[in-house]
Design an enzyme around this catalytic site. Sequence first.
Site, PDB file in Angstrom:
ATOM      1  N   CYS A   6      28.448  47.945  37.360  1.00  0.00           N
ATOM      2  CA  CYS A   6      28.767  46.729  37.091  1.00  0.00           C
ATOM      3  C   CYS A   6      30.434  46.528  36.954  1.00  0.00           C
ATOM      4  O   CYS A   6      31.146  47.287  36.378  1.00  0.00           O
ATOM      5  CB  CYS A   6      28.187  46.272  35.915  1.00  0.00           C
ATOM      6  SG  CYS A   6      28.744  44.504  35.524  1.00  0.00           S
ATOM      7  N   ASP A  32      40.513  34.967  37.210  1.00  0.00           N
ATOM      8  CA  ASP A  32      39.607  35.329  38.435  1.00  0.00           C
ATOM      9  C   ASP A  32      40.610  35.729  39.604  1.00  0.00           C
ATOM     10  O   ASP A  32      41.689  35.191  39.709  1.00  0.00           O
ATOM     11  CB  ASP A  32      39.026  33.950  39.021  1.00  0.00           C
ATOM     12  CG  ASP A  32      37.815  34.132  40.020  1.00  0.00           C
ATOM     13  OD1 ASP A  32      38.096  34.585  41.180  1.00  0.00           O
ATOM     14  OD2 ASP A  32      36.759  34.064  39.746  1.00  0.00           O
ATOM     15  N   HIS A  48      25.989  43.780  28.500  1.00  0.00           N
ATOM     16  CA  HIS A  48      25.367  43.408  29.806  1.00  0.00           C
ATOM     17  C   HIS A  48      24.327  42.758  29.867  1.00  0.00           C
ATOM     18  O   HIS A  48      23.121  42.943  29.683  1.00  0.00           O
ATOM     19  CB  HIS A  48      25.309  44.717  30.728  1.00  0.00           C
ATOM     20  CG  HIS A  48      24.742  44.444  32.185  1.00  0.00           C
ATOM     21  ND1 HIS A  48      25.938  44.294  33.158  1.00  0.00           N
ATOM     22  CD2 HIS A  48      23.744  44.384  32.884  1.00  0.00           C
ATOM     23  CE1 HIS A  48      25.316  44.176  34.575  1.00  0.00           C
ATOM     24  NE2 HIS A  48      23.856  43.940  34.038  1.00  0.00           N
ATOM     25  N   THR A  95      27.455  36.042  42.340  1.00  0.00           N
ATOM     26  CA  THR A  95      27.681  37.308  43.130  1.00  0.00           C
ATOM     27  C   THR A  95      27.632  38.673  42.169  1.00  0.00           C
ATOM     28  O   THR A  95      27.526  39.439  42.618  1.00  0.00           O
ATOM     29  CB  THR A  95      28.747  36.817  43.838  1.00  0.00           C
ATOM     30  OG1 THR A  95      29.911  36.667  43.111  1.00  0.00           O
ATOM     31  CG2 THR A  95      28.643  35.736  44.984  1.00  0.00           C
ATOM     32  N   HIS A  98      26.189  39.907  36.031  1.00  0.00           N
ATOM     33  CA  HIS A  98      26.708  40.122  34.450  1.00  0.00           C
ATOM     34  C   HIS A  98      27.096  38.667  34.036  1.00  0.00           C
ATOM     35  O   HIS A  98      27.811  38.092  34.614  1.00  0.00           O
ATOM     36  CB  HIS A  98      27.845  40.994  34.506  1.00  0.00           C
ATOM     37  CG  HIS A  98      28.168  41.332  32.919  1.00  0.00           C
ATOM     38  ND1 HIS A  98      28.333  42.710  32.726  1.00  0.00           N
ATOM     39  CD2 HIS A  98      28.630  40.668  32.064  1.00  0.00           C
ATOM     40  CE1 HIS A  98      28.692  42.596  31.251  1.00  0.00           C
ATOM     41  NE2 HIS A  98      28.869  41.339  31.049  1.00  0.00           N
ATOM     42  N   HIS A 100      28.460  35.488  32.976  1.00  0.00           N
ATOM     43  CA  HIS A 100      29.936  35.105  32.973  1.00  0.00           C
ATOM     44  C   HIS A 100      30.070  33.666  33.193  1.00  0.00           C
ATOM     45  O   HIS A 100      29.095  32.907  33.803  1.00  0.00           O
ATOM     46  CB  HIS A 100      30.741  35.902  33.847  1.00  0.00           C
ATOM     47  CG  HIS A 100      30.698  35.954  35.162  1.00  0.00           C
ATOM     48  ND1 HIS A 100      29.589  36.511  35.959  1.00  0.00           N
ATOM     49  CD2 HIS A 100      31.127  35.004  36.302  1.00  0.00           C
ATOM     50  CE1 HIS A 100      29.500  35.990  37.104  1.00  0.00           C
ATOM     51  NE2 HIS A 100      30.340  35.106  37.481  1.00  0.00           N
ATOM     52  N   HIS A 102      32.467  30.315  34.417  1.00  0.00           N
ATOM     53  CA  HIS A 102      33.851  30.165  34.930  1.00  0.00           C
ATOM     54  C   HIS A 102      34.634  28.698  34.275  1.00  0.00           C
ATOM     55  O   HIS A 102      34.013  27.857  34.088  1.00  0.00           O
ATOM     56  CB  HIS A 102      33.372  29.479  36.422  1.00  0.00           C
ATOM     57  CG  HIS A 102      33.017  30.620  37.479  1.00  0.00           C
ATOM     58  ND1 HIS A 102      33.790  31.431  38.381  1.00  0.00           N
ATOM     59  CD2 HIS A 102      31.688  31.420  37.415  1.00  0.00           C
ATOM     60  CE1 HIS A 102      33.044  32.309  38.691  1.00  0.00           C
ATOM     61  NE2 HIS A 102      31.951  32.178  38.504  1.00  0.00           N
TER      62      HIS A 102
END
Length: 113
Positions: A6, A32, A48, A95, A98, A100, A102
Amino acid sequence: MSVPECIFCKIHSGELPATIVNRADGLLAIEDINPKADVHVLVIPERHIETFREIGELSSDEDKRMLDFVAETAKLVGLDEYRLMVFCGAGAGQTVFHLHWHLLGGTFRGMPG
């Protein structure tokens, strides 16, 4: 728990480089590498968890700390107004599997992926 293949686990462990904008116990905020806004930060728990579907694996204290960290990071990078997005599954555009968030602010240039 870390998953060796990962990319976000590798960033948390220091195996891969990233531009870190904030860090707290078990949480990391990075720029990013393919920004979709003037400010595009990813907030990543160290633990994870593949998708938002598994959010129940976190304790209510972990959930709250993560959301507080997102708000703290927004303030730290100078955002008063912003978008907060999480994708759940490939069909929704996730994509990296794990969990996350934005965090996007300023001029928006398309959908994160």
